[in-house]
Design a protein around this motif. Structure first.
Motif, PDB file in Angstrom:
ATOM      1  N   PHE A   1       1.275  -1.191   0.107  1.00  0.00           N
ATOM      2  CA  PHE A   1       0.148  -0.020   0.000  1.00  0.00           C
ATOM      3  C   PHE A   1       0.979   0.884  -0.170  1.00  0.00           C
ATOM      4  O   PHE A   1       0.633   2.338  -0.614  1.00  0.00           O
ATOM      5  N   ARG A   2       1.812   1.108   1.004  1.00  0.00           N
ATOM      6  CA  ARG A   2       3.003   2.594   0.825  1.00  0.00           C
ATOM      7  C   ARG A   2       3.561   3.250  -0.501  1.00  0.00           C
ATOM      8  O   ARG A   2       3.409   4.046  -1.367  1.00  0.00           O
ATOM      9  N   LYS A   3       3.763   1.753  -1.023  1.00  0.00           N
ATOM     10  CA  LYS A   3       4.211   2.347  -2.835  1.00  0.00           C
ATOM     11  C   LYS A   3       3.251   2.491  -3.341  1.00  0.00           C
ATOM     12  O   LYS A   3       3.130   2.692  -5.159  1.00  0.00           O
ATOM     13  N   THR A   4       2.007   3.315  -3.924  1.00  0.00           N
ATOM     14  CA  THR A   4       0.720   3.676  -4.290  1.00  0.00           C
ATOM     15  C   THR A   4       0.160   4.968  -4.188  1.00  0.00           C
ATOM     16  O   THR A   4       0.901   5.574  -2.845  1.00  0.00           O
ATOM     17  N   PRO A   5       0.107   5.763  -4.910  1.00  0.00           N
ATOM     18  CA  PRO A   5      -0.084   7.566  -4.373  1.00  0.00           C
ATOM     19  C   PRO A   5      -1.981   7.456  -3.252  1.00  0.00           C
ATOM     20  O   PRO A   5      -2.074   8.135  -2.790  1.00  0.00           O
ATOM     21  N   TYR A   6      -2.608   5.919  -3.129  1.00  0.00           N
ATOM     22  CA  TYR A   6      -3.243   6.016  -1.748  1.00  0.00           C
ATOM     23  C   TYR A   6      -2.413   6.210  -0.783  1.00  0.00           C
ATOM     24  O   TYR A   6      -3.101   6.250   0.757  1.00  0.00           O
ATOM     25  N   GLY A   7      -1.662   5.851  -0.327  1.00  0.00           N
ATOM     26  CA  GLY A   7      -0.622   6.545   0.709  1.00  0.00           C
ATOM     27  C   GLY A   7      -0.944   7.539   1.163  1.00  0.00           C
ATOM     28  O   GLY A   7      -0.868   8.235   2.310  1.00  0.00           O
ATOM     29  N   ASN A   8      -0.522   8.647   0.163  1.00  0.00           N
ATOM     30  CA  ASN A   8      -0.584  10.128   0.019  1.00  0.00           C
ATOM     31  C   ASN A   8      -1.989  10.433   0.391  1.00  0.00           C
ATOM     32  O   ASN A   8      -2.664  11.498   0.998  1.00  0.00           O
ATOM     33  N   ASN A   9      -3.053   9.963  -0.026  1.00  0.00           N
ATOM     34  CA  ASN A   9      -4.455   9.742   0.432  1.00  0.00           C
ATOM     35  C   ASN A   9      -4.719   9.828   1.542  1.00  0.00           C
ATOM     36  O   ASN A   9      -5.926  10.651   2.205  1.00  0.00           O
ATOM     37  N   LEU A  10      -3.845   9.289   2.181  1.00  0.00           N
ATOM     38  CA  LEU A  10      -4.068   8.297   3.483  1.00  0.00           C
ATOM     39  C   LEU A  10      -3.680   9.020   4.510  1.00  0.00           C
ATOM     40  O   LEU A  10      -4.176   9.884   5.155  1.00  0.00           O
ATOM     41  N   VAL A  11      -2.421  10.023   4.266  1.00  0.00           N
ATOM     42  CA  VAL A  11      -1.858  10.875   5.067  1.00  0.00           C
ATOM     43  C   VAL A  11      -3.002  11.998   4.479  1.00  0.00           C
ATOM     44  O   VAL A  11      -2.785  12.677   5.914  1.00  0.00           O
ATOM     45  N   LYS A  12      -3.382  12.939   4.037  1.00  0.00           N
ATOM     46  CA  LYS A  12      -4.581  13.906   3.848  1.00  0.00           C
ATOM     47  C   LYS A  12      -5.418  13.829   4.731  1.00  0.00           C
ATOM     48  O   LYS A  12      -5.439  14.589   5.137  1.00  0.00           O
ATOM     49  N   GLU A  13      -6.233  12.379   4.740  1.00  0.00           N
ATOM     50  CA  GLU A  13      -7.868  12.669   5.215  1.00  0.00           C
ATOM     51  C   GLU A  13      -7.231  12.554   6.362  1.00  0.00           C
ATOM     52  O   GLU A  13      -7.476  13.298   6.950  1.00  0.00           O
ATOM     53  N   PHE A  14      -6.232  11.674   7.151  1.00  0.00           N
ATOM     54  CA  PHE A  14      -5.555  12.118   8.971  1.00  0.00           C
ATOM     55  C   PHE A  14      -5.660  13.347   9.171  1.00  0.00           C
ATOM     56  O   PHE A  14      -5.577  13.736   9.890  1.00  0.00           O
ATOM     57  N   ALA A  15      -4.313  13.735   8.032  1.00  0.00           N
ATOM     58  CA  ALA A  15      -3.762  15.422   8.494  1.00  0.00           C
ATOM     59  C   ALA A  15      -5.407  16.046   8.734  1.00  0.00           C
ATOM     60  O   ALA A  15      -5.318  16.582  10.047  1.00  0.00           O
ATOM     61  N   LEU A  16      -6.532  16.210   7.728  1.00  0.00           N
ATOM     62  CA  LEU A  16      -7.642  16.927   7.558  1.00  0.00           C
ATOM     63  C   LEU A  16      -8.558  16.450   8.965  1.00  0.00           C
ATOM     64  O   LEU A  16      -8.550  17.689   9.780  1.00  0.00           O
ATOM     65  N   LYS A  17      -8.202  15.108   9.508  1.00  0.00           N
ATOM     66  CA  LYS A  17      -9.164  14.340  10.384  1.00  0.00           C
ATOM     67  C   LYS A  17      -8.454  15.366  11.543  1.00  0.00           C
ATOM     68  O   LYS A  17      -8.970  15.883  12.786  1.00  0.00           O
ATOM     69  N   ALA A  18      -7.086  15.290  11.577  1.00  0.00           N
ATOM     70  CA  ALA A  18      -6.279  16.108  12.904  1.00  0.00           C
ATOM     71  C   ALA A  18      -6.725  17.342  13.152  1.00  0.00           C
ATOM     72  O   ALA A  18      -6.638  18.114  14.579  1.00  0.00           O
TER      73      ALA A  18
END
Length: 530
Positions: free
Chosen positions: A254-271
């Motif tokens: 999963f880390r090697k997909t752009p979805y890893g960036n999506n997950l970081v963004k979503e978690f950051a906005l939630k934070a």
């Protein structure tokens, strides 16, 4: 009286300006982002992501790392300390402890426990960092009333930016696809993080597979999709789109997909929402590091369609982050900076196919032959304890025991390495200033050398010669393709400007500290960007 009146108004105005600070600072690090990516895909970006940062902010076009090796841990440390490995101590991702001869991971900490998972992935902290960070200084300046949250798929990409005083640093654990932390920060995950983890977002992304965002025929800035120079994901037979994302250990893939960036963004906005960042009456700090760009770059290389697609998707993430900050924090009420922890070389076989000088250095062969030469000269004595990032660590206990001169060992090693294709120079790390290399490289190597953690010798390779990567790409050299990275400042009433004078990565924290009217980090050597 008029002069006194206007003087009073001026002083009041200056005082108000000095007191006004952004409600939130957002530091964004894009792992392995070349400077040229801002322009290579420019006309494919939207107007609300990278283009907005460039057009409405300050763009430092000649921003470089001023040390080597350029790796993730050292990069994040240098960004946030305003310093270099010689001072902050994070010389590499891994190093050999000179005193004990044991290998050390940059954020390892056996005294803490994982919070949020049963794995050992949380036994980490910033204790190996010798200096304070920009985030630490901001905390101290506000009597610890502000909040600092750091987020990254990589532990080192979160822990180091958060500094020693972070309220929380979170990183991704592929054991369950959860966000975790360590007992250095807290005793249990906040309820909102636990709920986020139970949503199973990584699994949902993996089930989608990965196809190009736009028709693949439009990806004309990249090499052919089916390339011998690219790696594969999961159980694929070819490194081509669409990527099914099927196979074993996919939560790691999963880390090697752009979805890893999506997950970081979503978690950051939630934070931002859950921690009420920017709403605490102080200047809060959110450190975000996007790591999937690095994983994908290592797997596929900088000329791949995968990298182009990743940056087009990351542009959408940037646009969403900026729009969210506008709505939740308010325009000109937040300050953003964006940079990278290092850049990247091209795949050497790709370069050769285009008639460009490049090559693959056989580290295993070079070290084996060097050890044989040492054995022939000094007998069956273990004189090398490890090799990390082209640096050779000697066994000092045995040097002393058998009364063997370090310089004598260095001479043997140099003669051996000179026989290897791609070799450029053999350097005594304690005597870099005496090396017959250009002054700029002497400075870079001096800044990267820490007596307690760096090797005794370094073998410098010729440009575009790399070790260990048959497919994909790597980094960590002294050369400009590894050191030239973006630097953008945006928001908080900054006026658009392009700065073409050379800036260094260590200037970032000094500049922001100056703007915020706080002390720079304790090991800072950076200059304020004017």
């Amino acid at each position: 009286m008029k002069k006194l009146f206007f003087l009073t108004l001026t002083l009041l105005s200056l005082s108000a300006a000095a007191q006004k600070k952004p409600a939130l600072v957002v530091g964004i690090v894009v792992d392995q982002m070349r400077y040229e990516y801002l322009y290579k895909y420019f006309d494919r970006y939207s107007d609300k992501g990278f283009k907005r940062l460039m057009r409405e902010g300050i763009n430092c076009t000649d921003n470089h790392y001023n040390y080597a090796p350029t790796v993730t841990a050292a990069g994040h440390a240098s960004i946030y300390t305003g310093s270099v490995p010689a001072i902050h101590g994070i010389v590499e991702n891994d190093w050999i402890d000179v005193a004990s001869g044991k290998k050390v991971y940059c954020v390892d900490d056996s005294t803490v426990q994982t919070i949020g998972s049963k794995s050992k992935a949380g036994k980490m902290s910033p204790r190996n960092l010798f200096t304070s960070t920009l985030t630490d200084q901001l905390k101290m300046a506000q009597n610890y009333k502000s909040k600092t949250i750091a987020i990254s798929l990589k532990d080192r990409g979160s822990i180091i930016p958060g500094g020693h005083t972070a309220d929380a640093s979170y990183w991704y654990d592929s054991a369950d696809g959860y966000w975790i932390t360590s007992s250095f920060y807290m005793k249990e995950l906040p309820t909102w993080v636990q709920k986020f983890n139970l949503e199973g977002r990584p699994q949902k992304y993996l089930n989608q597979g990965w196809n190009t965002l736009y028709p693949i025929s439009t990806y004309t800035r990249s090499a052919d999709d089916n390339s011998a120079y690219e790696g594969k994901l999961g159980n694929e037979k070819t490194p081509t789109f669409p990527h099914a994302l099927k196979g074993d250990n996919m939560l790691e893939v999963f880390r090697k997909t752009p979805y890893g960036n999506n997950l970081v963004k979503e978690f950051a906005l939630k934070a931002i929402e859950e921690e009420k960042l920017g709403k605490n009456g102080t200047t809060d700090f959110l450190a975000i590091s996007f790591s999937s760009t690095d994983y994908i770059g290592h797997a596929f290389g900088p000329q791949s369609i995968e990298i182009e697609d990743t940056y087009l998707r990351l542009d959408q993430d940037m646009a969403e982050i900026l729009s969210y900050l506008d709505a939740k924090i308010g325009k000109n009420q937040y300050l953003v900076f964006l940079t990278a922890d290092h850049a990247v070389a091209d795949n050497h076989d790709y370069m050769i196919s285009k008639r460009l000088p490049a090559g693959s250095f056989d580290t295993g062969k070079a070290i084996s032959e060097a050890k044989s030469a040492l054995k022939k000269e000094f007998g069956d004595v273990d004189l090398i304890v490890g090799v990390e990032n082209n640096q050779i660590y000697l066994n000092h206990a045995n040097l002393d025991k058998f009364q063997i001169s370090k310089n004598a060992v260095g001479n043997i090693l140099e003669k051996s390495f000179k026989k290897q294709p791609g070799f450029a120079e053999f350097i005594n790390m304690r005597e870099v200033a005496l090396s017959p290399i250009p002054a700029i490289y002497r400075e870079i190597l001096t800044n990267g050398y820490n007596q307690a953690r760096s090797g005794d010798f370094m073998y410098l390779l010729r440009p575009q010669w790399v070790s260990g990567y048959k497919t994909g790409a790597s980094h960590s050299t002294v050369y400009a393709y590894d050191t030239h990275v973006p630097l953008l400042f945006f928001g908080w009433n900054l006026k658009p400007r392009e700065i073409s004078q050379r800036t260094n990565i260590s200037d970032i924290s000094s500049t922001i500290a100056n703007w915020l009217k706080i002390s720079e980090p304790t090991g800072s050597i950076g200059k304020v960007i004017q």
